[in-house]
Structures are given as structure tokens and as C-alpha cells.
Design a protein around this motif. Sequence first.
Motif, PDB file in Angstrom:
ATOM      1  N   LEU A   1      12.239 -11.971  -2.836  1.00 36.14           N
ATOM      2  CA  LEU A   1      11.802 -10.585  -2.771  1.00 36.14           C
ATOM      3  C   LEU A   1      12.746  -9.827  -1.844  1.00 36.14           C
ATOM      4  CD1 LEU A   1       8.210  -9.205  -2.550  1.00 36.14           C
ATOM      5  CD2 LEU A   1       9.989  -8.259  -1.081  1.00 36.14           C
ATOM      6  N   VAL A   2      13.278  -8.723  -2.348  1.00 38.69           N
ATOM      7  CA  VAL A   2      14.175  -7.888  -1.552  1.00 38.69           C
ATOM      8  C   VAL A   2      13.450  -6.580  -1.246  1.00 38.69           C
ATOM      9  CG1 VAL A   2      16.401  -6.703  -1.484  1.00 38.69           C
ATOM     10  CG2 VAL A   2      16.208  -8.926  -2.618  1.00 38.69           C
ATOM     11  N   TYR A   3      13.264  -6.295   0.038  1.00 38.35           N
ATOM     12  CA  TYR A   3      12.534  -5.105   0.459  1.00 38.35           C
ATOM     13  C   TYR A   3      13.501  -4.097   1.103  1.00 38.35           C
ATOM     14  CZ  TYR A   3       9.643  -1.921   3.116  1.00 38.35           C
ATOM     15  OH  TYR A   3       9.094  -0.775   3.632  1.00 38.35           O
ATOM     16  N   GLU A   4      13.574  -2.902   0.539  1.00 34.53           N
ATOM     17  CA  GLU A   4      14.449  -1.878   1.095  1.00 34.53           C
ATOM     18  C   GLU A   4      13.652  -1.030   2.095  1.00 34.53           C
ATOM     19  OE1 GLU A   4      17.150   1.634  -0.767  1.00 34.53           O
ATOM     20  OE2 GLU A   4      16.591   0.001  -2.134  1.00 34.53           O
ATOM     21  N   ALA A   5      14.221  -0.842   3.297  1.00 29.48           N
ATOM     22  CA  ALA A   5      13.508  -0.141   4.373  1.00 29.48           C
ATOM     23  C   ALA A   5      13.000   1.228   3.907  1.00 29.48           C
ATOM     24  CB  ALA A   5      14.426   0.034   5.584  1.00 29.48           C
ATOM     25  N   GLY A   6      11.768   1.555   4.301  1.00 28.47           N
ATOM     26  CA  GLY A   6      11.220   2.881   4.037  1.00 28.47           C
ATOM     27  C   GLY A   6      10.579   3.060   2.672  1.00 28.47           C
ATOM     28  N   THR A   7      10.564   2.010   1.851  1.00 29.77           N
ATOM     29  CA  THR A   7      10.033   2.170   0.488  1.00 29.77           C
ATOM     30  C   THR A   7       8.557   1.756   0.379  1.00 29.77           C
ATOM     31  OG1 THR A   7      10.760  -0.044  -0.134  1.00 29.77           O
ATOM     32  CG2 THR A   7      12.288   1.781  -0.556  1.00 29.77           C
ATOM     33  N   PHE A   8       8.095   0.865   1.244  1.00 33.49           N
ATOM     34  CA  PHE A   8       6.709   0.358   1.235  1.00 33.49           C
ATOM     35  C   PHE A   8       6.300  -0.261  -0.110  1.00 33.49           C
ATOM     36  CE2 PHE A   8       6.943   4.035   4.163  1.00 33.49           C
ATOM     37  CZ  PHE A   8       6.896   3.315   5.347  1.00 33.49           C
ATOM     38  N   GLU A   9       7.297  -0.753  -0.830  1.00 38.23           N
ATOM     39  CA  GLU A   9       7.057  -1.458  -2.090  1.00 38.23           C
ATOM     40  C   GLU A   9       8.346  -2.191  -2.434  1.00 38.23           C
ATOM     41  OE1 GLU A   9       6.324   1.599  -4.985  1.00 38.23           O
ATOM     42  OE2 GLU A   9       8.420   2.236  -5.005  1.00 38.23           O
ATOM     43  N   SER A  10       8.309  -3.048  -3.464  1.00 38.61           N
ATOM     44  CA  SER A  10       9.542  -3.687  -3.907  1.00 38.61           C
ATOM     45  C   SER A  10       9.521  -3.916  -5.401  1.00 38.61           C
ATOM     46  CB  SER A  10       9.744  -5.024  -3.191  1.00 38.61           C
ATOM     47  OG  SER A  10      10.838  -5.698  -3.772  1.00 38.61           O
ATOM     48  N   ASP A  11      10.535  -3.396  -6.065  1.00 42.84           N
ATOM     49  CA  ASP A  11      10.712  -3.699  -7.482  1.00 42.84           C
ATOM     50  C   ASP A  11      11.530  -4.964  -7.671  1.00 42.84           C
ATOM     51  OD1 ASP A  11       9.316  -1.544  -8.322  1.00 42.84           O
ATOM     52  OD2 ASP A  11      11.069  -0.269  -8.685  1.00 42.84           O
ATOM     53  N   HIS A  12      12.008  -5.522  -6.568  1.00 47.20           N
ATOM     54  CA  HIS A  12      12.947  -6.637  -6.679  1.00 47.20           C
ATOM     55  C   HIS A  12      12.310  -7.929  -6.189  1.00 47.20           C
ATOM     56  CE1 HIS A  12      16.076  -3.211  -6.365  1.00 47.20           C
ATOM     57  NE2 HIS A  12      15.638  -3.365  -7.604  1.00 47.20           N
TER      58      HIS A  12
ATOM     59  N   PHE B   1       0.869  -1.179   0.000  1.00 44.66           N
ATOM     60  CA  PHE B   1       0.000   0.000   0.000  1.00 44.66           C
ATOM     61  C   PHE B   1       0.900   1.220   0.000  1.00 44.66           C
ATOM     62  CE2 PHE B   1      -1.989  -3.534   2.117  1.00 44.66           C
ATOM     63  CZ  PHE B   1      -3.177  -3.652   1.403  1.00 44.66           C
ATOM     64  N   SER B   2       0.990   1.835  -1.146  1.00 43.27           N
ATOM     65  CA  SER B   2       1.993   2.872  -1.401  1.00 43.27           C
ATOM     66  C   SER B   2       2.086   3.898  -0.268  1.00 43.27           C
ATOM     67  CB  SER B   2       1.637   3.564  -2.718  1.00 43.27           C
ATOM     68  OG  SER B   2       2.597   4.537  -3.002  1.00 43.27           O
ATOM     69  N   GLY B   3       3.291   4.106   0.216  1.00 40.31           N
ATOM     70  CA  GLY B   3       3.546   5.118   1.240  1.00 40.31           C
ATOM     71  C   GLY B   3       3.082   4.747   2.633  1.00 40.31           C
ATOM     72  N   ASP B   4       2.346   3.627   2.768  1.00 36.53           N
ATOM     73  CA  ASP B   4       1.784   3.279   4.077  1.00 36.53           C
ATOM     74  C   ASP B   4       2.387   2.001   4.655  1.00 36.53           C
ATOM     75  OD1 ASP B   4      -0.084   3.238   6.297  1.00 36.53           O
ATOM     76  OD2 ASP B   4      -1.128   1.643   5.196  1.00 36.53           O
ATOM     77  N   ARG B   5       2.369   0.919   3.878  1.00 40.13           N
ATOM     78  CA  ARG B   5       2.846  -0.358   4.411  1.00 40.13           C
ATOM     79  C   ARG B   5       3.075  -1.374   3.302  1.00 40.13           C
ATOM     80  NH1 ARG B   5      -1.072  -1.618   8.706  1.00 40.13           N
ATOM     81  NH2 ARG B   5      -1.073   0.635   8.727  1.00 40.13           N
TER      82      ARG B   5
END
Lengths: 269, 269
Positions: free
Chosen positions: A197-208, A39-43
Amino acid sequence: MTYCVAIQSGDGLVFCSDSRTNAGPDLLSSYSKMHTFAFSGDRMVVILSAGNLATTQAVISRIEAELEDPGAEISLKSFRKMVEVAGYIASISREVQEQARLAVSDSSIDISASFIVGGQTQFSKPAIHLIYPAGNFISASAETPYLQIGESKYGKPILDRILGPTTSLEDAARCALVSMDSTIRANATVGPPIEILVYEAGTFESDHHIKLAEHDPYLNAIRHAWNEALQSAFSGLPLFAWEDLSCSSVGEVDDQDGPGTVTPLNRGH
Amino acid sequence: MTYCVAIQSGDGLVFCSDSRTNAGPDLLSSYSKMHTFAFSGDRMVVILSAGNLATTQAVISRIEAELEDPGAEISLKSFRKMVEVAGYIASISREVQEQARLAVSDSSIDISASFIVGGQTQFSKPAIHLIYPAGNFISASAETPYLQIGESKYGKPILDRILGPTTSLEDAARCALVSMDSTIRANATVGPPIEILVYEAGTFESDHHIKLAEHDPYLNAIRHAWNEALQSAFSGLPLFAWEDLSCSSVGEVDDQDGPGTVTPLNRGH
């Protein structure tokens, strides 16, 4: 069986899952065990699942239904912290299992399931939790930065040896991939495609978020490079004392050496 | 729990065992699980044991008693082939377990035991066999040149990745040591001292039987070298496509690249 692993690093989170589902050796099929909710910008919440497929599908369906229902009292979006998200999923898992247990009470079918829940809300840091079949759950820690569900033993040593407080997100992802590959080689009930899936802190999404099929070129490249590197690592290990003796001139032989005595000697010493 | 592994190589055999025995977390003790019987010029037999300590000790005592009894009809020295030696030990194991089972019938104590039996007689080639608690047994093969008993999963991947038809006896021994070390790190019920025995075909004896305590210098050297080599192996693994993009100039970016697309690229490419 299944193998899923999640890793917490200073920079974010890594999730890795296999896709083999089996109900006996003649009923193998492929299902994703990685479920993402962003959820973009939220979680962003990622759920990895292991255990009875009907149970895990029912849990995910219920989460989706409550997200879509405008009248739902609570949903994945209701909570401020990841630990509350884990508690929410745990309570759904308990309810689904209770219903299933009544339905199969006359058989020996195992309807239990376990989950890894990870991600981040805008109100908290990234976190991962492991939900046991009983519905209780634990989080990862600085000392043990990873959580596993399913067939976890084969892939554990490489996590223990590689992951540390300074491991980068991408190195953690490669470590998960090697851990998964070791498990797939050792156990026929764990199999590709492998999802990472690689999640970068603070992004609330993942392109990876990638899915690697059995003969994926990158997976092959990792396998090949890892096998080569291990062979070479092996050839550099210190020799047993008796091997070194055979390379030494007589004058260099240590008189104390013999069966049961070992000294740390490097090849070429 | 226990971990023991035996490896069959073209040049001979390798045996490796831990020494931790536990009956609950507050009853840990140390017992050798490697039992050797060498008869100069005729045969050498090595037995690794896992399972109930009373059962394994009774089996070994019975083997020793029949060797010492001049009136015994059969003993370890009676057989021409290793497969017959395995059958002899299997039958003793079955008898001991039957007696023990009657004695503990009212409790839930697990009295079962499993064994790896290996060695060579002057009439046959070196061989290893795994005896299951039920008394049936299997041998190693060219494709699967090793056998494990006890807590076997943690240490399996490294055996699968390293052992091949041309692996030297000493490299096989180092591989067993790394497999054991991985298991000890992962599981508190497997612990040092670690015993290693290297048997060279046709010798009917072994000067290379060593016992490595927790802080043995050679064990420490192996651990240190292996950890360093793994870290370095990791840093050489191929990058994910998205990592490589960040190192490329704009002109080199592959337009097809994006989420879900991965190409095998080496670091520094």
C-alpha cells in the motif's frame, strides 16, 4: 512467522506485508496482515500485524467494534495525532494479550503480537510506529526511515543500502518489494500474496493498494529485472589484485603485490 | 556474535570470516576466526569458528597439539577424506564442550561452538562441512553450495541470488565479501577485519588469503561499486501500473487499469 515493513518517505508512507500464517509445518494458511481504515478528508490508518493470529484478530476486531459502536468512549477516530492512535492500539493489544495469557497459562503457547501502525490524521504529518508485544512503541526517524516486524533480518540489508532521504515513494515501495522477495526466498514461513500500500501525504486514502500472488506478472517482472541487474552489478565489481595481475603485461606488475596485498583495481584496468 | 561463510565452487573453495568477538557491548575485541593448516602436496584444511571463544580456542589448540605430538595416535594428517577430518574436529569439539559444561554448570554461560571445516586431501575432492554445537555435521550440496555459521540471516539473500553452478571462484569470493559487508552494516556484533581465503582445487595451499581492515581500499572499492550498482539497478526496475499511466497519453490508457490491477511495464514504455 511473518514479515511486514513500513517506510516513511518525504512524500508519504509505504506498507508491505506477506500473507503466510503457520502453526507448524503442516498447518500453513493465508491471511492478510494489512488492515486499513480510511475516513475521507480526516484520517487514514494502516495496521500491519505479526505474531499470534488469535491475538492479532482480536485486536483488529476490537478496533472495528469500537468504530461501529456509537456509544464507545474512544475509537480510532478520537485522536488528533498518530502517536495517540499508536497508544490506543498498544493498550488494546496489552489487554487482549493479558486475557489470552490467563487462558493459556498451562501451555507454552506464545500469544504475543506486534504491530506497525501508520497513517495520517488531518491534524498531523504522516507517521509510522512499531508496537512491541509489551505495548511500548517506537517511531521511525530520518536516519532509520523504516520499521519491520516478524522475520526481519533477511530483508534488512537492501533497506539499509537503498533507502535515503530523497528516495521517492514508489522507489521505497519497490525496495519493500525486493526486501519481501528476499525474505520469501530465504524463509519458508513467509509467503505470498504480498500486499503493498502506497499512501501519499495529505490524501487520507489510497488508490494504490495491491495484492501480488505468487506468479503475479509484475512481481515476476521485478524479480527477473532485479536478478539480472544483480548479476550484472556483480560482473562490474573491482577485481582482486591477483586477478588483475593475470590481465596485465609483465611491465605493469606492481612489485609490492603478493599474498595479503590488495589494491583497488577495476576490471579492464 | 560472528559471521562466517564458506562456498564450494567447481574450481575450489572460498572462506570468509569476520573478526569481532564480544562478551557484552563493553567487551569487544578482535580475533581471527579463520585457522589454516596446509601440508604441501598432501592436504589443506581451513577451519572457521563461531561461538564461545574459550571453546573454539581450546579446539584449535588441541588440533595443533596433536599435529605437533609425534606420539599422537591421530591428528589432522591421519585421514584420507575431508568428511573424516570433519568427524575428527567434531569429536574434539564435543569433548571440549563437555569439559567446559562441567566447569560452568552453575552459571548460564553458553559454552557452545560451531565450525565450518573445509579443504582437500590428495585422496579426495574439495569439500566443506558445518559442525553443529552437538557435534553432528552436514556438507554443502550442488543446490546449496554454501554453509554459514553465526549471524547468518542478513547475508543469506545475496548468496541465494548470486551463487550458481557456474559461478567462478573469484565471483564467489566477491559474493562472500558483499554478504559479509551487508551483515556488518546490519549487526554491530559482526565487524572487520574481514578475512577471505580462496582455495583452488588440487593445489593444497593458497596464496590468496587476505585480511581487509575497516578502511581497506579494496573493501571500500567493493562497497562503493556495489552501492552504485544497486542504486542503478533500482532505477531500472519495472514501474507500478499507476506510475506508467502518468507517462502515457490518454489514448494509451488501459481501461482495465485501476486500483488492484498491475501490469508489468518497463520504465519508458
